[in-house]
Write a protein that holds these residues in place. Structure first.
Motif, PDB file in Angstrom:
ATOM      1  N   ARG A 319       0.836  -1.194   0.000  1.00 48.34           N
ATOM      2  CA  ARG A 319       0.000   0.000   0.000  1.00 48.34           C
ATOM      3  C   ARG A 319       0.870   1.243   0.000  1.00 48.34           C
ATOM      4  O   ARG A 319       2.049   1.186   0.338  1.00 48.34           O
ATOM      5  N   VAL A 320       0.265   2.357  -0.350  1.00 45.94           N
ATOM      6  CA  VAL A 320       0.965   3.638  -0.419  1.00 45.94           C
ATOM      7  C   VAL A 320       0.230   4.630   0.467  1.00 45.94           C
ATOM      8  O   VAL A 320      -1.009   4.680   0.482  1.00 45.94           O
ATOM      9  N   TYR A 321       1.014   5.437   1.220  1.00 46.04           N
ATOM     10  CA  TYR A 321       0.398   6.415   2.120  1.00 46.04           C
ATOM     11  C   TYR A 321      -0.202   7.564   1.318  1.00 46.04           C
ATOM     12  O   TYR A 321       0.454   8.166   0.470  1.00 46.04           O
ATOM     13  N   ASN A 322      -1.461   7.856   1.586  1.00 47.37           N
ATOM     14  CA  ASN A 322      -2.166   8.972   0.958  1.00 47.37           C
ATOM     15  C   ASN A 322      -2.296  10.072   1.989  1.00 47.37           C
ATOM     16  O   ASN A 322      -3.066   9.950   2.949  1.00 47.37           O
ATOM     17  N   THR A 324      -3.546  13.010   1.742  1.00 42.38           N
ATOM     18  CA  THR A 324      -4.830  13.727   1.722  1.00 42.38           C
ATOM     19  C   THR A 324      -5.875  12.991   2.548  1.00 42.38           C
ATOM     20  O   THR A 324      -6.597  13.585   3.359  1.00 42.38           O
ATOM     21  N   LYS A 325      -5.921  11.671   2.385  1.00 43.44           N
ATOM     22  CA  LYS A 325      -6.890  10.864   3.120  1.00 43.44           C
ATOM     23  C   LYS A 325      -6.353  10.353   4.447  1.00 43.44           C
ATOM     24  O   LYS A 325      -7.075   9.711   5.209  1.00 43.44           O
ATOM     25  N   ASN A 326      -5.039  10.596   4.690  1.00 44.55           N
ATOM     26  CA  ASN A 326      -4.401  10.168   5.944  1.00 44.55           C
ATOM     27  C   ASN A 326      -4.567   8.671   6.174  1.00 44.55           C
ATOM     28  O   ASN A 326      -4.946   8.212   7.258  1.00 44.55           O
ATOM     29  N   THR A 327      -4.269   7.896   5.136  1.00 42.64           N
ATOM     30  CA  THR A 327      -4.388   6.448   5.261  1.00 42.64           C
ATOM     31  C   THR A 327      -3.529   5.771   4.203  1.00 42.64           C
ATOM     32  O   THR A 327      -3.134   6.383   3.210  1.00 42.64           O
ATOM     33  N   ASP A 328      -3.241   4.503   4.431  1.00 41.46           N
ATOM     34  CA  ASP A 328      -2.561   3.690   3.423  1.00 41.46           C
ATOM     35  C   ASP A 328      -3.603   3.080   2.513  1.00 41.46           C
ATOM     36  O   ASP A 328      -4.664   2.625   2.981  1.00 41.46           O
ATOM     37  N   GLN A 329      -3.319   3.027   1.236  1.00 39.65           N
ATOM     38  CA  GLN A 329      -4.283   2.465   0.306  1.00 39.65           C
ATOM     39  C   GLN A 329      -3.579   1.775  -0.843  1.00 39.65           C
ATOM     40  O   GLN A 329      -2.418   2.041  -1.136  1.00 39.65           O
ATOM     41  N   LEU A 330      -4.310   0.854  -1.485  1.00 44.98           N
ATOM     42  CA  LEU A 330      -3.765   0.184  -2.657  1.00 44.98           C
ATOM     43  C   LEU A 330      -3.594   1.192  -3.775  1.00 44.98           C
ATOM     44  O   LEU A 330      -4.366   2.142  -3.908  1.00 44.98           O
ATOM     45  N   PRO A 394       1.056  16.524   9.181  1.00 44.49           N
ATOM     46  CA  PRO A 394       2.097  16.753  10.189  1.00 44.49           C
ATOM     47  C   PRO A 394       2.042  15.781  11.359  1.00 44.49           C
ATOM     48  O   PRO A 394       3.058  15.529  12.000  1.00 44.49           O
ATOM     49  N   HIS A 395       0.873  15.219  11.627  1.00 45.22           N
ATOM     50  CA  HIS A 395       0.721  14.318  12.777  1.00 45.22           C
ATOM     51  C   HIS A 395       1.560  13.052  12.649  1.00 45.22           C
ATOM     52  O   HIS A 395       1.948  12.441  13.641  1.00 45.22           O
ATOM     53  N   ILE A 396       1.866  12.649  11.414  1.00 43.11           N
ATOM     54  CA  ILE A 396       2.548  11.368  11.209  1.00 43.11           C
ATOM     55  C   ILE A 396       3.997  11.417  11.676  1.00 43.11           C
ATOM     56  O   ILE A 396       4.638  10.392  11.875  1.00 43.11           O
ATOM     57  N   THR A 397       4.546  12.624  11.846  1.00 42.96           N
ATOM     58  CA  THR A 397       5.933  12.755  12.285  1.00 42.96           C
ATOM     59  C   THR A 397       6.052  13.377  13.676  1.00 42.96           C
ATOM     60  O   THR A 397       7.162  13.645  14.136  1.00 42.96           O
ATOM     61  N   GLN A 398       4.937  13.596  14.335  1.00 42.97           N
ATOM     62  CA  GLN A 398       4.979  14.295  15.611  1.00 42.97           C
ATOM     63  C   GLN A 398       5.734  13.525  16.686  1.00 42.97           C
ATOM     64  O   GLN A 398       6.475  14.102  17.478  1.00 42.97           O
TER      65      GLN A 398
END
Length: 486
Positions: A319-322, A324-330, A394-398
């Protein structure tokens, strides 16, 4: 008036009151300070040799009994080879076989388990207090060094027994040379240490030290490399460690020290970076910004096979991190399957994570799990950055920070295609089994380095296996070296 001898003793007692009345600690014998004092040491060695000879006699006696038993049993056992069924149909033979297997082998086990030479071992232990101490060895080294410097003697000549132009029927062993090299290193006399350690290495090639006195040759090479570093001979030091890694390809201590020395080379204003391995060509020399290193033979075939077997049952579509949607997706931008493994999953993952730490000098607390990927038919990954776009998420690196570095292991050769390409710096790395590439994703100020844009080219022929680790920045605050900018 007291005579000279009594006067000397009186003064000696005043100056050294503890000499005749030592504390409970072991008394240093200062063996090397007097030839007469070493006579007793030589006599003790004679006794120890005789003791070792008695030990050998007992070993040979037991070996003789074992060999005799083997010959007798083999003779009976070999008769069965002609016709096993006919052989065992004889009741005498059948009974004898059952009895032997029931009783004789138990007795052999007991005999094999019997200790040998306990008396001789006790003798050696009882005389250990009379052996020279580390202080004695240091004093002997002091005297040896004094002779060499006072008369300007050449190390090579001394090792061969040539002293001040006269040849003696004596020469130094490899262990002797090594001890002198260690002594000079401890004394910070690096020029002399270099000479003696070089002699150690050259003579060890011709006359390796046997069991049980053998030395770890990689330790000798590593110490020699340390001496060369002290002498500012960084490139030579890396070459010496490369020699050591031919026999110990996955030695964490050697890999870590080589990386540290290469960091020194990068920070030397007039020295170009030294490749991790001679065969890496121009890749490292052209990639200081972003900083990249290509390693060879850092994961063994057995480790690769185990990693692949671990991953196969758990492979799932990547999966790839999106942001915009703040999620991993195919996504069609990444066609591969992958499996994640906790750092503590098993001994292999722990070992690989330790190796990554040794390769990068980073700590892995807060970093992401090991990821094993397999690219199949036409498998690829479009151009992307490994660091996050913190303006959108920004939350993903906090908590643990951004991805400061990437380590990518290649687990197999790919017949065609599958290269990792960096279009901004016009570099390509083709999969080679056992190799790995490491690069910094972030600049010194923590901002993402856009020159790390990379892609996984489609696999034309073959199956591409890789394993990667994304290292987070928060724990590296005191770890990442500040690279010299040009």
């Amino acid at each position: 008036m007291m005579n000279y001898s009594r006067k000397f003793i009186f003064i000696w007692l005043l100056l050294y009151p503890l000499a005749l009345f030592p504390a409970q600690d072991a008394v240093e014998k200062s063996h090397s300070t007097s030839v007469a004092g070493m006579v007793q040491l030589l006599e003790l060695e004679t006794q120890l040799i005789d003791n070792l000879n008695r030990y050998a006699d007992k070993l040979e006696s037991k070996l003789k009994i074992v060999r005799s038993g083997i010959a007798e049993m083999s003779l009976k056992n070999a008769k069965a080879a002609l016709s096993i069924e006919e052989y065992l149909s004889n009741p005498l033979i059948a009974f004898s076989l059952i009895r032997r297997m029931n009783r004789d082998w138990i007795n052999w086990e007991l005999y094999m388990d019997e200790p040998i030479g306990t008396k001789e071992i006790d003798f050696l232990q009882d005389h250990r207090e009379f052996l020279p101490t580390s202080t004695d060895l240091e004093e002997a080294s002091d005297g040896f060094e004094l002779i060499q410097t006072t008369y300007g003697l050449n190390s090579t000549d001394m090792a061969k027994g040539l002293l001040n132009g006269k040849q003696y029927d004596a020469r130094l062993s490899v262990l002797d040379m090594y001890a002198i090299g260690q002594y000079h290193y401890d004394q910070e006399n690096y020029g002399a240490s270099s000479d003696w350690l070089y002699l150690t290495i050259e003579n060890h090639k011709q006359n390796p030290v046997g069991v049980p006195l053998q030395i770890d040759f990689s330790d000798v090479l590593l110490l020699y490399a340390e001496v060369l570093v002290k002498l500012n001979r960084y490139k030579d030091a890396v070459q010496v460690i490369n020699v050591a890694l031919k026999d110990k390809k996955f030695d964490a201590k050697l890999i870590r020290r080589r990386l540290e020395i290469e960091t020194l080379i990068r920070n030397e204003p007039n020295i170009k970076p030294k490749p991790f391995n001679k065969s890496v060509g121009d890749f490292e020399r052209g990639c200081r910004d972003p900083y990249m290193v290509l390693y060879h033979d850092v994961i063994s075939p057995n480790e690769i096979a185990e990693l692949q077997e671990m991953a196969k049952p758990q492979l799932k579509r990547a999966r790839v991190y999106n942001s915009t949607k703040n999620t991993d997706q195919l996504s069609k931008t990444r066609t591969a399957k992958l499996a994640w493994f906790l750092d503590t999953f098993n001994q292999l993952t722990e070992r690989l994570n330790q190796r990554i730490m040794d390769m990068t000098n980073f700590v892995l607390n807060g970093s992401e799990m090991l990821q094993v990927m397999n690219y199949g038919l036409g498998g690829y990954y479009v151009k992307h950055f490994d660091y996050f776009n913190t303006t959108k998420g920004p939350h993903i690196t906090q908590i643990n920070g951004d991805r400061i570095a990437t380590v990518l292991f290649y687990l197999n050769d790919v017949e065609q295609g599958g290269a990792t390409v960096f279009p901004e710096i016009k570099k390509a790395v083709f999969p080679k089994r056992g190799s790995a590439i490491m690069w910094y994703n972030l600049k010194d100020d923590g901002e993402g380095n856009r020159d790390t844009l990379h892609a996984g080219c489609p696999v034309i022929v073959g199956s591409k296996w890789v394993c990667n680790k994304w290292i987070r920045e928060r724990e590296q605050i005191f770890r990442r070296p500040c690279l010299v900018r040009k």
